[in-house]
Design a protein around this motif. Structure first.
Motif, PDB file in Angstrom:
ATOM      1  N   ARG A 198       0.837  -1.194   0.000  1.00  8.00           N
ATOM      2  CA  ARG A 198       0.000   0.000   0.000  1.00  8.00           C
ATOM      3  C   ARG A 198       0.872   1.243   0.000  1.00  8.00           C
ATOM      4  NH1 ARG A 198      -5.345  -0.749   1.180  1.00  8.00           N
ATOM      5  NH2 ARG A 198      -5.581   1.237   2.250  1.00  8.00           N
ATOM      6  N   ILE A 199       0.387   2.291  -0.662  1.00  6.80           N
ATOM      7  CA  ILE A 199       1.168   3.509  -0.784  1.00  6.80           C
ATOM      8  C   ILE A 199       0.527   4.624   0.035  1.00  6.80           C
ATOM      9  CG2 ILE A 199       2.022   2.890  -3.073  1.00  6.80           C
ATOM     10  CD1 ILE A 199      -0.036   4.730  -4.287  1.00  6.80           C
ATOM     11  N   ARG A 200       1.338   5.598   0.405  1.00  6.92           N
ATOM     12  CA  ARG A 200       0.872   6.797   1.105  1.00  6.92           C
ATOM     13  C   ARG A 200       0.952   7.959   0.122  1.00  6.92           C
ATOM     14  NH1 ARG A 200       3.382   3.450   4.494  1.00  6.92           N
ATOM     15  NH2 ARG A 200       2.551   3.152   6.619  1.00  6.92           N
ATOM     16  N   ALA A 274       6.146   4.860  -0.710  1.00  4.76           N
ATOM     17  CA  ALA A 274       5.891   3.474  -0.339  1.00  4.76           C
ATOM     18  C   ALA A 274       7.131   2.895   0.314  1.00  4.76           C
ATOM     19  CB  ALA A 274       5.506   2.653  -1.563  1.00  4.76           C
ATOM     20  N   ARG A 275       6.994   1.718   0.927  1.00  8.96           N
ATOM     21  CA  ARG A 275       8.142   1.072   1.573  1.00  8.96           C
ATOM     22  C   ARG A 275       9.093   0.451   0.564  1.00  8.96           C
ATOM     23  NH1 ARG A 275       5.448  -2.105   6.766  1.00  8.96           N
ATOM     24  NH2 ARG A 275       4.747  -0.221   7.889  1.00  8.96           N
ATOM     25  N   SER A 276       8.565   0.097  -0.595  1.00 10.79           N
ATOM     26  CA  SER A 276       9.399  -0.504  -1.635  1.00 10.79           C
ATOM     27  C   SER A 276       9.123   0.203  -2.957  1.00 10.79           C
ATOM     28  CB  SER A 276       9.101  -2.005  -1.753  1.00 10.79           C
ATOM     29  OG  SER A 276       7.737  -2.215  -2.056  1.00 10.79           O
ATOM     30  N   ARG A 277       9.734  -0.244  -4.021  1.00 13.11           N
ATOM     31  CA  ARG A 277       9.556   0.389  -5.325  1.00 13.11           C
ATOM     32  C   ARG A 277       8.095   0.295  -5.764  1.00 13.11           C
ATOM     33  NH1 ARG A 277      14.268  -0.913  -9.502  1.00 13.11           N
ATOM     34  NH2 ARG A 277      13.415   1.025 -10.359  1.00 13.11           N
ATOM     35  N   ILE A 278       7.646   1.306  -6.469  1.00  9.21           N
ATOM     36  CA  ILE A 278       6.231   1.449  -6.809  1.00  9.21           C
ATOM     37  C   ILE A 278       6.002   1.020  -8.260  1.00  9.21           C
ATOM     38  CG2 ILE A 278       4.304   3.063  -7.000  1.00  9.21           C
ATOM     39  CD1 ILE A 278       5.834   4.885  -5.024  1.00  9.21           C
ATOM     40  N   LEU A 289       8.913   2.536 -10.466  1.00  4.20           N
ATOM     41  CA  LEU A 289       9.463   3.753  -9.888  1.00  4.20           C
ATOM     42  C   LEU A 289      10.225   3.420  -8.612  1.00  4.20           C
ATOM     43  CD1 LEU A 289       6.256   5.965 -10.247  1.00  4.20           C
ATOM     44  CD2 LEU A 289       8.172   5.814 -11.852  1.00  4.20           C
ATOM     45  N   SER A 290      10.938   4.396  -8.063  1.00  9.21           N
ATOM     46  CA  SER A 290      11.547   4.220  -6.747  1.00  9.21           C
ATOM     47  C   SER A 290      10.437   4.284  -5.696  1.00  9.21           C
ATOM     48  CB  SER A 290      12.601   5.297  -6.506  1.00  9.21           C
ATOM     49  OG  SER A 290      11.982   6.575  -6.420  1.00  9.21           O
ATOM     50  N   ASN A 291      10.791   4.379  -4.417  1.00  7.57           N
ATOM     51  CA  ASN A 291       9.745   4.364  -3.378  1.00  7.57           C
ATOM     52  C   ASN A 291       9.136   5.746  -3.130  1.00  7.57           C
ATOM     53  OD1 ASN A 291      12.073   5.393  -2.151  1.00  7.57           O
ATOM     54  ND2 ASN A 291      11.406   4.707  -0.124  1.00  7.57           N
ATOM     55  N   THR A 292       9.584   6.768  -3.851  1.00  9.90           N
ATOM     56  CA  THR A 292       8.956   8.089  -3.765  1.00  9.90           C
ATOM     57  C   THR A 292       8.804   8.660  -5.172  1.00  9.90           C
ATOM     58  OG1 THR A 292      11.072   9.242  -3.503  1.00  9.90           O
ATOM     59  CG2 THR A 292       9.915   8.587  -1.480  1.00  9.90           C
ATOM     60  N   ALA A 293       7.715   9.361  -5.399  1.00 10.90           N
ATOM     61  CA  ALA A 293       7.480   9.977  -6.706  1.00 10.90           C
ATOM     62  C   ALA A 293       6.520  11.144  -6.533  1.00 10.90           C
ATOM     63  CB  ALA A 293       6.908   8.964  -7.690  1.00 10.90           C
ATOM     64  N   GLN A 294       6.522  12.026  -7.503  1.00  9.69           N
ATOM     65  CA  GLN A 294       5.620  13.169  -7.500  1.00  9.69           C
ATOM     66  C   GLN A 294       4.983  13.277  -8.886  1.00  9.69           C
ATOM     67  OE1 GLN A 294       7.005  17.472  -7.064  1.00  9.69           O
ATOM     68  NE2 GLN A 294       6.080  17.115  -5.054  1.00  9.69           N
ATOM     69  N   VAL A 295       3.713  13.651  -8.911  1.00 14.07           N
ATOM     70  CA  VAL A 295       2.989  13.814 -10.171  1.00 14.07           C
ATOM     71  C   VAL A 295       2.460  15.243 -10.241  1.00 14.07           C
ATOM     72  CG1 VAL A 295       1.147  12.959 -11.650  1.00 14.07           C
ATOM     73  CG2 VAL A 295       2.318  11.387 -10.092  1.00 14.07           C
ATOM     74  N   ARG A 296       2.784  15.939 -11.322  1.00 16.35           N
ATOM     75  CA  ARG A 296       2.364  17.335 -11.489  1.00 16.35           C
ATOM     76  C   ARG A 296       1.460  17.474 -12.710  1.00 16.35           C
ATOM     77  NH1 ARG A 296       5.235  21.142  -8.620  1.00 16.35           N
ATOM     78  NH2 ARG A 296       7.071  20.360  -7.492  1.00 16.35           N
ATOM     79  N   PHE A 297       0.500  18.357 -12.598  1.00 12.04           N
ATOM     80  CA  PHE A 297      -0.399  18.678 -13.699  1.00 12.04           C
ATOM     81  C   PHE A 297       0.284  19.619 -14.680  1.00 12.04           C
ATOM     82  CE2 PHE A 297      -3.973  21.587 -15.135  1.00 12.04           C
ATOM     83  CZ  PHE A 297      -4.458  20.705 -16.097  1.00 12.04           C
ATOM     84  N   THR A 298       0.112  19.369 -15.978  1.00 11.23           N
ATOM     85  CA  THR A 298       0.647  20.218 -17.037  1.00 11.23           C
ATOM     86  C   THR A 298      -0.526  20.769 -17.847  1.00 11.23           C
ATOM     87  OG1 THR A 298       2.576  18.745 -17.188  1.00 11.23           O
ATOM     88  CG2 THR A 298       2.280  20.354 -18.946  1.00 11.23           C
ATOM     89  N   PRO A 299      -0.895  22.039 -17.653  1.00 12.44           N
ATOM     90  CA  PRO A 299      -2.090  22.579 -18.324  1.00 12.44           C
ATOM     91  C   PRO A 299      -2.007  22.555 -19.848  1.00 12.44           C
ATOM     92  CG  PRO A 299      -1.380  24.025 -16.543  1.00 12.44           C
ATOM     93  CD  PRO A 299      -0.285  23.015 -16.740  1.00 12.44           C
TER      94      PRO A 299
END
Length: 316
Positions: A198-200, A274-278, A289-299
């Motif tokens: 599970r991811i946060r 997440a605790r492990s790769r996503i 992905l690695s265990n952290t990622a960010q998603v941004r909106f592109t208008p």
């Protein structure tokens, strides 16, 4: 002159009428004959279609190992529109390289999932989509998002799935290809991962929550989002094995967004940990992905050549 360059039909001939909405004097079309539903005859078929229009057109067959270079060369030639008949990844790469200030891009359905072409043209028939774009196309700003993971920046224009349900993507494609035994192997593998990863996540810096998977959907795909409002964030939350099986069935055969364990909300920035790769699927392309990622909106991610959506026509 290159053999790939097609001479425009004479102005006084019976040439088919090009769209009145944009200028299409110079057209380049990239074709990957080895991709998905394209086939070895596609380049010749494309030339035959383009010969019927009063425009200067060139059809280029993509070569293994040179895709990126050939996309860059096509964009450097500054065509009025760049058609791409290839897989989802190649179409996405062309759109990303063109960006919001580059030539119009028309990604035709030549891959497996064809998420972006179907959203733009409403068909999986590349010939129909090509003719529709040439005769009715308008310049459309396409919004999307970008997944950031360290140095990785992966744009998407339809949807990004982050979390263990992304593991269902290979099973779904195996079903579509008629490889049911392989689909079951992928399905068993996905079920083993359920509830173990599970991811946060946070949306726009809000409260941190946990979920089985987070799906970010572009305004072009979402029925709930308008214009530049942002991405539709859908959290999948099966609570037990029965829910997981139901969600898996939706992922394989139906629209998972109809499932009662899915809730949605608009967002412009999503942070995931997440605790492990996503595991992830970005516009139909599986990745890890690695265990952290960010998603941004592109208008405004790129400009597409496509007919006006029916909803827009109805509102005129």
């Amino acid at each position: 002159m290159s053999d790939n360059i097609i001479q425009p039909a004479p102005a006084d001939s019976d040439a088919l009428v090009l769209t009145p909405h944009v200028q299409l004097r110079r057209v380049i079309m990239l074709v990957n004959p080895l991709s998905g539903s394209v086939g070895p005859k596609a380049a010749d078929e494309a030339r035959a279609i383009l010969e019927g229009y009063a425009c200067d057109a060139e059809v280029v067959a993509l070569e293994g190992g040179r895709f990126d270079q050939q996309i860059d060369e096509a964009l450097a030639a500054k065509p009025d529109v760049l058609f791409v008949l290839a897989g989802d990844g190649t179409a996405g790469a062309a759109a990303s390289r063109a960006g919001p200030d580059g030539p119009l891009v028309a990604p035709l359905p030549g891959g497996t999932m064809n998420m972006l072409p179907k959203a733009l043209y409403g068909t999986a028939d590349w010939k129909q989509a090509l003719k529709s774009a040439l005769e009715e196309g308008e310049a459309q700003d396409v919004a999307g998002g970008v997944v950031e993971d360290g140095d990785l920046r992966e744009p998407f224009y339809c949807a990004a799935i982050l979390g263990s349900p992304a593991l269902w993507a290979p099973a779904r494609e195996a079903v579509r290809s008629g490889k049911l035994k392989l689909a079951m192997q992928y399905a068993r593998r996905a079920l083993k991962r359920a509830f173990s990863g599970r991811i946060r996540y946070t949306l726009d810096g809000g409260t941190r929550r946990r979920t089985e998977a987070l799906v970010l959907i572009s305004p072009m795909i979402s029925k709930a989002m308008d214009g530049d409002e942002g991405l539709e964030a859908a959290a999948m939350d099966p609570t037990h094995a029965a829910d997981a099986f139901r969600l898996a069935a939706h992922a394989l055969f139906d629209d998972w967004r109809r499932d009662p364990s899915v809730r949605t909300k608009p967002t412009r920035i999503a942070a995931v940990r997440a605790r492990s790769r996503i595991p992830a699927v970005i516009d139909g392309e599986p990745t890890l992905l690695s265990n952290t990622a960010q998603v941004r909106f592109t208008p405004k991610a790129f400009r597409a050549l496509a007919p006006r959506p029916p909803a827009a026509e109805d509102s005129v």
